[in-house]
Motif scaffolding. Structure first.
Motif, short mmCIF file in Angstrom:
data_model
loop_
_atom_site.label_atom_id
_atom_site.label_comp_id
_atom_site.label_asym_id
_atom_site.label_seq_id
_atom_site.Cartn_x
_atom_site.Cartn_y
_atom_site.Cartn_z
N GLN A 29 77.18 23.39 38.27
CA GLN A 29 76.04 22.58 38.66
C GLN A 29 76.34 21.72 39.89
O GLN A 29 75.96 20.55 39.95
CB GLN A 29 75.59 21.68 37.50
N ALA A 30 77.05 22.28 40.86
CA ALA A 30 77.39 21.54 42.06
C ALA A 30 76.35 21.81 43.14
O ALA A 30 75.96 22.95 43.37
CB ALA A 30 78.77 21.93 42.57
N ALA A 31 75.87 20.73 43.78
CA ALA A 31 74.94 20.85 44.89
C ALA A 31 75.73 20.82 46.19
O ALA A 31 76.50 19.88 46.42
CB ALA A 31 73.91 19.72 44.85
N TYR B 155 78.02 17.32 45.56
CA TYR B 155 78.02 16.39 44.44
C TYR B 155 77.62 17.13 43.18
O TYR B 155 77.05 18.23 43.23
CB TYR B 155 77.06 15.22 44.70
N ASP B 156 77.93 16.57 42.03
CA ASP B 156 77.61 17.17 40.74
C ASP B 156 76.20 16.75 40.33
O ASP B 156 75.92 15.58 40.10
CB ASP B 156 78.62 16.71 39.69
N GLU B 157 75.30 17.73 40.25
CA GLU B 157 73.90 17.43 39.94
C GLU B 157 73.70 16.84 38.54
O GLU B 157 72.73 16.14 38.29
CB GLU B 157 73.05 18.71 40.07
N THR B 158 74.62 17.14 37.64
CA THR B 158 74.42 16.72 36.24
C THR B 158 74.68 15.23 36.03
O THR B 158 74.21 14.66 35.05
CB THR B 158 75.34 17.52 35.30
N ILE B 159 75.41 14.60 36.93
CA ILE B 159 75.76 13.18 36.74
C ILE B 159 75.34 12.31 37.92
O ILE B 159 75.59 11.10 37.91
CB ILE B 159 77.27 13.00 36.51
N THR B 160 74.69 12.89 38.93
CA THR B 160 74.34 12.14 40.12
C THR B 160 72.93 11.57 40.03
O THR B 160 71.99 12.28 39.67
CB THR B 160 74.42 13.05 41.37
N PRO B 161 72.75 10.28 40.35
CA PRO B 161 71.41 9.68 40.33
C PRO B 161 70.57 10.21 41.49
O PRO B 161 71.07 10.92 42.36
CB PRO B 161 71.70 8.19 40.49
N ALA B 162 69.29 9.85 41.50
CA ALA B 162 68.39 10.34 42.54
C ALA B 162 68.82 9.85 43.92
O ALA B 162 68.68 10.55 44.92
CB ALA B 162 66.96 9.90 42.24
N ILE B 163 69.37 8.65 43.99
CA ILE B 163 69.81 8.07 45.26
C ILE B 163 71.33 7.94 45.27
O ILE B 163 71.92 7.34 44.37
CB ILE B 163 69.18 6.68 45.49
N ILE B 164 71.95 8.52 46.29
CA ILE B 164 73.39 8.41 46.47
C ILE B 164 73.66 7.37 47.55
O ILE B 164 73.15 7.48 48.67
CB ILE B 164 74.01 9.76 46.89
N SER B 165 74.45 6.36 47.24
CA SER B 165 74.84 5.34 48.22
C SER B 165 76.36 5.20 48.17
O SER B 165 76.91 4.76 47.17
CB SER B 165 74.17 3.99 47.91
N GLU B 166 76.99 5.56 49.26
CA GLU B 166 78.44 5.50 49.35
C GLU B 166 78.86 4.61 50.50
O GLU B 166 78.17 4.51 51.53
CB GLU B 166 79.03 6.90 49.57
N GLY B 167 79.99 3.94 50.34
CA GLY B 167 80.51 3.11 51.40
C GLY B 167 81.96 2.73 51.18
O GLY B 167 82.41 2.63 50.04
N SER B 168 82.70 2.60 52.29
CA SER B 168 84.10 2.16 52.28
C SER B 168 85.04 3.24 51.72
O SER B 168 84.63 4.35 51.40
CB SER B 168 84.24 0.86 51.48
N GLY C 60 88.12 4.69 49.05
CA GLY C 60 88.37 4.67 47.62
C GLY C 60 87.52 5.67 46.87
O GLY C 60 86.89 6.55 47.47
N ALA C 61 87.49 5.54 45.55
CA ALA C 61 86.73 6.47 44.71
C ALA C 61 85.24 6.38 45.01
O ALA C 61 84.69 5.29 45.11
CB ALA C 61 86.98 6.17 43.24
N THR C 62 84.59 7.52 45.18
CA THR C 62 83.16 7.54 45.45
C THR C 62 82.37 7.45 44.15
O THR C 62 82.90 7.69 43.07
CB THR C 62 82.77 8.84 46.19
N LYS C 63 81.09 7.13 44.27
CA LYS C 63 80.22 7.03 43.11
C LYS C 63 79.67 8.40 42.68
O LYS C 63 79.45 8.64 41.50
CB LYS C 63 79.05 6.09 43.41
N ALA C 64 79.42 9.27 43.67
CA ALA C 64 78.80 10.56 43.36
C ALA C 64 79.36 11.72 44.16
O ALA C 64 79.49 12.83 43.64
CB ALA C 64 77.29 10.47 43.57
N LEU C 65 79.67 11.49 45.42
CA LEU C 65 80.12 12.60 46.27
C LEU C 65 81.45 13.16 45.80
O LEU C 65 82.38 12.43 45.46
CB LEU C 65 80.27 12.14 47.72
N GLN C 66 81.54 14.49 45.81
CA GLN C 66 82.80 15.16 45.50
C GLN C 66 83.57 15.50 46.76
O GLN C 66 84.79 15.48 46.78
CB GLN C 66 82.52 16.43 44.69
N SER C 67 82.83 15.81 47.83
CA SER C 67 83.48 16.16 49.09
C SER C 67 82.54 15.90 50.25
O SER C 67 81.31 15.89 50.09
CB SER C 67 83.89 17.64 49.10
#
Length: 209
Positions: free
Chosen positions: A31-33, A53-66, A68-75
């Motif tokens: 289930q990777a987008a 990103y993994d569609e099964t655990i990712t919210p509608a809005i992805i916000s990444e910054g700085s 370290g570990a990301t909130k949703a992005l895998q690559s």
């Protein structure tokens, strides 16, 4: 008597169906987008990349910054090209869910497949590093996210060189899933198999003279 081609077509159809089932099953597990993005500057410089990103655990809005570990992005990776379409630099910004760039910014709406707000990718701390940003305006001051994207190169420790800019938005496109591609191929092969079954070459009886 069934022709040779009819028997071969049946075997091909069976094999394709098995492959389709296997790949679709493995795709559903992941289930990777996967998406690609592109940008073009007024002077001919450009940037292109991809992220997932993994569609099964990712919210509608992805916000990444700085960093370290990301909130949703895998690559996420990005490459930069000069007006002659020669590669300047490639950056693996996010690897296995970890960002290595303290200036990294990305906001993405998964329902519309559009980037919005702040964007900053490719920035490193080394001399010569290239980055694309809509939150750093000449001569290197931070601003609120704007419609203009600037392409820079770190020229010295305290100075950046503006390479290009434009108000062209970053275009994002979804990469077709393997199951979708395979489904198209299977449909085509099934058509060939059915047609060969209707008119078997070796089943034609020779005309008597």
């Amino acid at each position: 008597m069934k022709s040779f081609f009819a028997l071969a077509a049946a075997q091909v159809t069976s094999s394709l169906a098995f492959c389709a089932t296997s790949i679709i099953a493995s795709t559903n597990l992941a289930q990777a987008a996967d998406l690609t993005f592109n940008w073009k500057g007024n002077a001919g410089y450009s940037a292109s990349g991809s992220f997932s990103y993994d569609e099964t655990i990712t919210p509608a809005i992805i916000s990444e910054g700085s960093a370290g570990a990301t909130k949703a992005l895998q690559s996420l990776n990005v490459s930069f090209f000069n007006p002659s379409q020669e590669l300047i630099e490639t950056k693996n910004e996010v690897v296995n869910g970890v960002s290595n760039n303290q200036f990294f910014e990305l906001n993405f709406d998964t329902t519309t497949d559009n980037l919005f707000g702040a964007f900053d990718a490719g920035a490193g701390t080394g001399f010569g590093d290239v980055f694309l940003s809509n939150v750093v305006a000449p001569p290197g001051i931070f601003i609120s996210p704007g419609a203009t994207y600037y392409l820079y190169r770190n020229s010295t420790a305290d100075n950046i060189q503006l390479l290009d800019s434009s108000t062209n938005r970053i275009k994002v496109s979804a990469v077709p899933e393997p199951a979708t591609i395979l489904g198209t191929l299977v449909s085509g092969m099934l058509g060939v198999a059915l047609n060969s079954n209707r008119v078997p070459f070796f089943s034609r009886k020779p005309k008597r003279i």
